[in-house]
Design a protein around this motif. Structure first.
Motif, PDB file in Angstrom:
ATOM      1  N   PRO A   1      -3.476   7.264   1.784  1.00 15.58           N
ATOM      2  CA  PRO A   1      -3.702   5.870   2.305  1.00 15.58           C
ATOM      3  C   PRO A   1      -5.132   5.407   1.997  1.00 15.58           C
ATOM      4  O   PRO A   1      -5.491   4.272   2.040  1.00 15.58           O
ATOM      5  N   SER A   2      -6.153   6.312   2.554  1.00 13.03           N
ATOM      6  CA  SER A   2      -7.560   6.071   2.324  1.00 13.03           C
ATOM      7  C   SER A   2      -7.958   5.702   0.956  1.00 13.03           C
ATOM      8  O   SER A   2      -8.661   4.898   0.832  1.00 13.03           O
TER       9      SER A   2
ATOM     10  N   ARG B   1       4.503  -6.255   6.169  1.00 10.70           N
ATOM     11  CA  ARG B   1       3.413  -5.652   5.367  1.00 10.70           C
ATOM     12  C   ARG B   1       2.747  -6.563   4.373  1.00 10.70           C
ATOM     13  O   ARG B   1       3.615  -7.560   3.738  1.00 10.70           O
TER      14      ARG B   1
ATOM     15  N   SER C   1      -6.402   2.178   0.162  1.00 12.38           N
ATOM     16  CA  SER C   1      -7.142   1.382   1.038  1.00 12.38           C
ATOM     17  C   SER C   1      -8.566   0.946   0.264  1.00 12.38           C
ATOM     18  O   SER C   1      -8.896  -0.223  -0.019  1.00 12.38           O
TER      19      SER C   1
ATOM     20  N   ARG D   1      -4.546 -10.190  -1.498  1.00 10.05           N
ATOM     21  CA  ARG D   1      -3.753  -9.815  -0.712  1.00 10.05           C
ATOM     22  C   ARG D   1      -2.770 -11.125  -0.067  1.00 10.05           C
ATOM     23  O   ARG D   1      -3.299 -12.003   0.257  1.00 10.05           O
TER      24      ARG D   1
ATOM     25  N   TYR E   1       0.092  -6.787  -2.463  1.00 13.96           N
ATOM     26  CA  TYR E   1      -1.216  -7.031  -3.490  1.00 13.96           C
ATOM     27  C   TYR E   1      -0.591  -7.351  -4.726  1.00 13.96           C
ATOM     28  O   TYR E   1       0.516  -6.842  -5.327  1.00 13.96           O
TER      29      TYR E   1
ATOM     30  N   LYS F   1      -9.406  -2.614  -1.541  1.00 13.64           N
ATOM     31  CA  LYS F   1     -10.532  -3.439  -0.941  1.00 13.64           C
ATOM     32  C   LYS F   1     -11.570  -3.774  -1.938  1.00 13.64           C
ATOM     33  O   LYS F   1     -12.028  -4.501  -2.184  1.00 13.64           O
TER      34      LYS F   1
ATOM     35  N   ALA G   1       0.952  -1.070  -0.154  1.00 12.20           N
ATOM     36  CA  ALA G   1      -0.118   0.119  -0.067  1.00 12.20           C
ATOM     37  C   ALA G   1       0.917   1.259  -0.044  1.00 12.20           C
ATOM     38  O   ALA G   1       0.602   2.133  -0.588  1.00 12.20           O
TER      39      ALA G   1
END
Length: 156
Positions: free
Chosen positions: A54-55, A80, A58, A72, A83, A62, A43
């Motif tokens: 980061p959001s 860590r 994320s 993942r 992906y 997702k 990430a």
């Protein structure tokens, strides 16, 4: 190939995915992983490469995991997550498109009932219904043929 060429390609492939219905950030993340040297990214690496928070990363990860485009992974000795592109990402994307085709077919069928098959609107809706019914019927055969194909030769 220069970094500029790579960036242009990343932008172009992202645009193709985005115009095909994928959320833009998810398309950027998927493309960045697809184009990565080892086929995987953390990430943090994605955030740095894509200049994103980061959001955003994320949320994109997702989404891509939910639609079976990414996997993942975590090495036992690492802290860590990494992906990578799911080995059957495109297969799954096409398989899920069949559901979209089915919805269009059902919606058009309802429209034919509302407007009548003998009206211009009903005729267009019947053509729409027929088109999506045909696509939906053909997808399983196409996927079967793909699964039976030998894997492409790996690049050196």
């Amino acid at each position: 190939m220069t970094r500029t060429d790579e960036q242009r390609f990343l932008d172009r492939f992202t645009m193709i995915m985005s115009e095909s219905g994928y959320p833009r950030m998810a398309a950027r993340v998927f493309t960045a992983i697809l184009l990565s040297e080892h086929g995987r990214r953390t990430a943090g690496e994605l955030a740095e490469e894509l200049d994103a928070g980061p959001s955003a990363i994320s949320g994109a990860v997702k989404y891509l995991i939910q639609v079976d485009m990414l996997v993942r992974e975590r090495a036992p000795d690492r802290r860590r997550d990494h992906y990578r592109v799911h080995e059957s990402a495109w297969y799954g994307a096409i398989r899920s498109a069949r559901e979209v085709f089915r919805r269009f077919e059902e919606g058009a069928r309802e429209g034919v009932a509302v407007f009548g098959a003998d009206t211009p609107v009903g005729a267009r809706l019947e053509e729409t219904r027929s088109f999506f019914a045909h696509l939906s019927d053909e997808v399983p055969e196409l996927l079967r043929k793909w699964r039976e194909m030998p894997p492409p030769a790996s690049a050196p």
